[in-house]
Design an enzyme around this catalytic site. Structure first.
Site, PDB file in Angstrom:
ATOM      1  N   ASP A 203       0.814  -1.217   0.000  1.00  0.00           N
ATOM      2  CA  ASP A 203       0.000   0.000   0.000  1.00  0.00           C
ATOM      3  C   ASP A 203       0.852   1.273   0.000  1.00  0.00           C
ATOM      4  OD1 ASP A 203       0.992  -0.400   2.555  1.00  0.00           O
ATOM      5  OD2 ASP A 203      -0.955  -0.621   3.513  1.00  0.00           O
TER       6      ASP A 203
ATOM      7  N   ASP B  37      -7.259  -2.140  14.256  1.00  0.00           N
ATOM      8  CA  ASP B  37      -8.650  -2.463  13.919  1.00  0.00           C
ATOM      9  C   ASP B  37      -8.743  -3.734  13.058  1.00  0.00           C
ATOM     10  OD1 ASP B  37      -7.723  -1.618  11.446  1.00  0.00           O
ATOM     11  OD2 ASP B  37      -9.119   0.059  11.248  1.00  0.00           O
TER      12      ASP B  37
ATOM     13  N   HIS C 217      -6.968  -4.428  10.296  1.00  0.00           N
ATOM     14  CA  HIS C 217      -6.739  -4.315   8.849  1.00  0.00           C
ATOM     15  C   HIS C 217      -5.419  -4.955   8.418  1.00  0.00           C
ATOM     16  CE1 HIS C 217      -4.831  -0.105   9.558  1.00  0.00           C
ATOM     17  NE2 HIS C 217      -3.844  -0.905   9.191  1.00  0.00           N
TER      18      HIS C 217
ATOM     19  N   GLU D 212      -9.557  -1.695   5.492  1.00  0.00           N
ATOM     20  CA  GLU D 212     -10.233  -1.328   6.739  1.00  0.00           C
ATOM     21  C   GLU D 212     -11.455  -2.212   6.977  1.00  0.00           C
ATOM     22  OE1 GLU D 212      -8.614   0.328   8.607  1.00  0.00           O
ATOM     23  OE2 GLU D 212      -8.007   2.309   7.937  1.00  0.00           O
TER      24      GLU D 212
HETATM   25  C1  GLP Z   1      -0.406   0.643   8.492  1.00  0.00           C
HETATM   26  C2  GLP Z   1      -0.103  -0.268   7.306  1.00  0.00           C
HETATM   27  C3  GLP Z   1      -0.305  -1.742   7.654  1.00  0.00           C
HETATM   28  C4  GLP Z   1       0.349  -2.065   8.982  1.00  0.00           C
HETATM   29  C5  GLP Z   1      -0.254  -1.203  10.062  1.00  0.00           C
HETATM   30  C6  GLP Z   1       0.255  -1.509  11.455  1.00  0.00           C
HETATM   31  O1  GLP Z   1      -1.748   0.945   8.600  1.00  0.00           O
HETATM   32  N1  GLP Z   1      -0.884   0.061   6.160  1.00  0.00           N
HETATM   33  O2  GLP Z   1       0.215  -2.546   6.602  1.00  0.00           O
HETATM   34  O3  GLP Z   1       0.211  -3.430   9.267  1.00  0.00           O
HETATM   35  O4  GLP Z   1       0.040   0.151   9.742  1.00  0.00           O
HETATM   36  O5  GLP Z   1       1.386  -0.778  11.752  1.00  0.00           O
HETATM   37  P1  GLP Z   1       2.324  -1.026  13.005  1.00  0.00           P
HETATM   38  O6  GLP Z   1       3.134  -2.233  12.656  1.00  0.00           O
HETATM   39  O7  GLP Z   1       3.160   0.207  13.078  1.00  0.00           O
HETATM   40  O8  GLP Z   1       1.450  -1.229  14.167  1.00  0.00           O
END
Ligand code: GLP
Length: 263
Positions: A67, A136, A138, A143
């Protein structure tokens, strides 16, 4: 779904890096799907070490990132393009032509999403997809409510995600509200999936997606449909799991099962 329980963040990161390294050694031109966020940082650090100390060769590896924030240029320090170069690509011998990260500044985002899907297909599909998880539930930026059949597209970020990711920006007002993300359907087509999760704040969502019902309200639960999904948790992320004993029993008896399979 194989659930691997590790103790520390470093143990989780090393286990995930080993999965990726095994894939690259088995097939040097593997197509690897990559993720951003703070959780995979340790995995990338270990992959860099494996490259430097043990010669793990990225020269033929092809990558596709999950993404990117819509509206951020690849040079913006919070863009996922910047993140990937800063934390992995510039430290290994990857061919820049083999790197694919969605572009946040495209004129026609819809056309770009189709092109991205086509590029994944042209590369022969993703061999191994690395994932983190949002609080959440995702995966990528899919989402709650994202269809399990969804493909690469523009997605509106949830308020919770905007709050969670504000820590990386100077203020919450700077967090983009839209992103380009591979869909859940795109992710499920990867031949193997490795999801990493770490820390107390991920414990509630980990029990939901691993042991709860299949629901598009927790898009990571779609991994329950995948034939080769491995989930690697550190101790803090796993505290609410009810079947820990069973997951550890599988780990401890793997060699016995192997004996039967090898006969
Ligand atoms: C973002 C990314 C996800 C990732 C998430 C969690 O939203 N798009 O791919 O898994 O963050 O991030 P973190 O690992 O910093 O908790």
């Amino acid at each position: 779904m194989e659930v691997i329980l590790t103790k520390t963040y470093d143990d989780m990161s090393n286990a995930a890096a080993q999965e990726i390294a095994r894939q690259i050694r088995k097939k040097p031109n593997s197509v690897i799907g990559l993720a951003t966020g703070s959780t995979p940082l340790g995995t990338y650090k270990e992959l860099i070490r494996l490259h430097k100390d043990e010669g793990l060769d990225f020269s033929k590896v092809i990558t596709f990132n999950l993404d990117e924030y819509l509206g951020l240029s690849p040079t913006h320090k919070e863009s996922y393009n910047f993140f990937m170069w800063d934390n992995l690509f510039k430290h290994v011998n990857i061919n820049p032509e083999n790197v694919h990260v969605p572009q946040g500044l495209v004129e026609d985002a819809e056309e770009f999403c189709h092109w991205y899907e086509d590029e994944i297909k042209k590369a022969g599909g993703i061999d191994l997809q690395l994932l983190g998880i949002g609080s959440d539930g995702h995966i990528g930026f899919n989402e709650p409510g994202s269809s399990f059949g969804s493909r690469t597209r523009v997605k509106t970020l949830d308020e919770q995600t905007i709050k969670d990711n504000a820590r990386f920006f100077d203020s919450i007002d700077e967090v983009p509200h839209f992103a380009i993300t591979m869909g859940v359907g795109t992710i499920l087509e990867a031949r193997k999936i490795v999801l990493v999760a770490s820390g107390d704040n991920k414990a509630p969502v980990c029990v939901q997606f691993i042991e709860g019902p299949l629901t598009s309200q927790v898009t990571a639960s779609a991994l329950q449909l995948h034939p080769q999904a491995i989930v690697i948790l550190d101790e803090k992320a796993s505290v609410q799991l009810k079947r820990k004993k069973y997951y550890n029993w599988i780990r401890d008896n793997k060699h016995t099962v192997k004996k039967y399979l090898d006969r």
